[in-house]
Design an enzyme around this catalytic site. Structure first.
Site, short mmCIF file in Angstrom:
data_model
loop_
_atom_site.label_atom_id
_atom_site.label_comp_id
_atom_site.label_asym_id
_atom_site.label_seq_id
_atom_site.Cartn_x
_atom_site.Cartn_y
_atom_site.Cartn_z
N HIS A 1 0.87 -1.18 0.00
CA HIS A 1 0.00 0.00 0.00
C HIS A 1 0.91 1.23 0.00
CE1 HIS A 1 -3.69 2.31 1.29
NE2 HIS A 1 -2.73 3.14 1.69
N CYS B 1 -3.69 10.16 4.86
CA CYS B 1 -4.15 9.77 6.19
C CYS B 1 -4.39 11.02 7.04
CB CYS B 1 -3.10 8.89 6.87
SG CYS B 1 -3.52 8.44 8.57
N ASN C 1 -2.75 8.56 -2.31
CA ASN C 1 -2.26 7.24 -2.68
C ASN C 1 -1.64 7.31 -4.07
OD1 ASN C 1 -3.59 5.19 -0.60
ND2 ASN C 1 -5.10 6.77 -1.07
#
Length: 304
Positions: A209, A242, A251
């Protein structure tokens, strides 16, 4: 002559969860469902739909149950919802979730900021959930955040990361484990080394991730691939960040990852034209902070 089967990567799009959770204005449920459908139409068959967290802490995820219901109607879609604790597990199970993403941080500071718990408290709760989820026949993924770098503690020593990876592995020998570059500050050589060490010790069970805060997202995906990773998280339009990791941005963009693998001759099952349309939809959501490179290259749309 037998034609060799092309290598294949699985891309899990996290835009409906990680991509939207930091947006201030509440994104209407219908818009979230439209995004899920657009990503699915592009050929994505794994997706993070939302998270069962406190709506006071993450208001954007308050309608996860509704989004999940719509997503479960899409053929062939593997829907994951994140749960941080026992209450989240109970809500997810009651909502018909089939696959749960558990999560905690490798570093103490980020775990306290993100979950208001120590690592030991989180791990004890998640260990009990793993046992109960297996009994209930639910699929699981264990997500470890800040594996490479922490916004509060800096670069994470590999030994500390590997210690928590080992503890997660011991909970279930078949459980998928994702290693997250939460701040986007990892370097490709760091990513490659850690995954190689993890694979040598515990086999090819790990996902990556990544975030793109410092422009190394795609390079880190390539490094993880070279180290043997075959499952990758990304977000259409490069959305994300986040809320409990100061400075972390989106991302790595799904369309950038799909293009990387296309150029490498790796199959993903993705229709790039439709994926770019989904990325445009994601980037146009009010309050979104899109990223990625591919949407801004006109020739890509002609070549797709």
């Amino acid at each position: 002559m037998i034609t060799p089967t092309p290598p294949r990567a699985t891309i899990s799009d996290v835009a409906p969860r990680d991509g939207l959770q930091s947006i201030g204005p509440f994104v209407p449920t219908e818009t979230k469902i439209a995004l899920v459908r657009a990503i699915h139409a592009a050929g994505i068959r794994r997706m993070e739909i939302g998270s069962f967290v406190s709506p006071k802490a993450v208001p954007q995820m308050a309608d996860t149950a509704e989004v999940l219901r719509a997503a479960l109607e899409l053929p062939g879609l593997e829907c994951t919802v994140l749960v941080p604790n026992r209450r989240g597990f109970d809500l997810a199970a009651a909502s018909g979730a089939q696959r749960l993403g558990l999560f905690m941080s490798v570093t103490e500071s980020h775990n306290k900021a993100n979950l208001n718990r120590t690592r030991e408290e989180s791990f004890a709760d998640l260990a009990a959930i793993v046992r109960d989820a297996k009994s209930a026949g639910l699929e699981l993924r264990f997500n470890l955040s800040t594996v490479f770098h922490c916004p509060f503690e800096g670069v994470v020593p590999a030994e500390e990361a590997l210690d928590w990876i080992e503890r997660a592995v011991a909970l279930d020998p078949g459980m998928e484990i994702a290693l997250a570059d939460t701040t986007g500050n990892a370097a490709p050589d760091q990513v490659r080394r850690l995954f190689e060490q993890a694979h040598r010790s515990w086999g090819l069970r790990f996902a990556f991730h990544g975030h793109d805060t410092y422009g190394m997202g795609v390079a880190n995906v390539a490094a993880a691939w070279e180290a043997g990773v075959r499952i990758f998280d990304s977000a259409a339009g490069g959305l994300g960040g986040c809320p409990f990791a100061p400075g972390a941005t989106g991302n790595v963009a799904t369309e950038d990852v799909a293009w990387l693998f296309r150029r490498m001759g790796v199959e993903t099952g993705i229709d790039l034209d439709r994926l770019l349309a989904a990325a445009d939809l994601a980037a146009g959501i009010p309050g979104a902070m899109p990223g990625g490179r591919l949407r801004g290259v006109p020739s890509v749309r002609r070549a797709a």
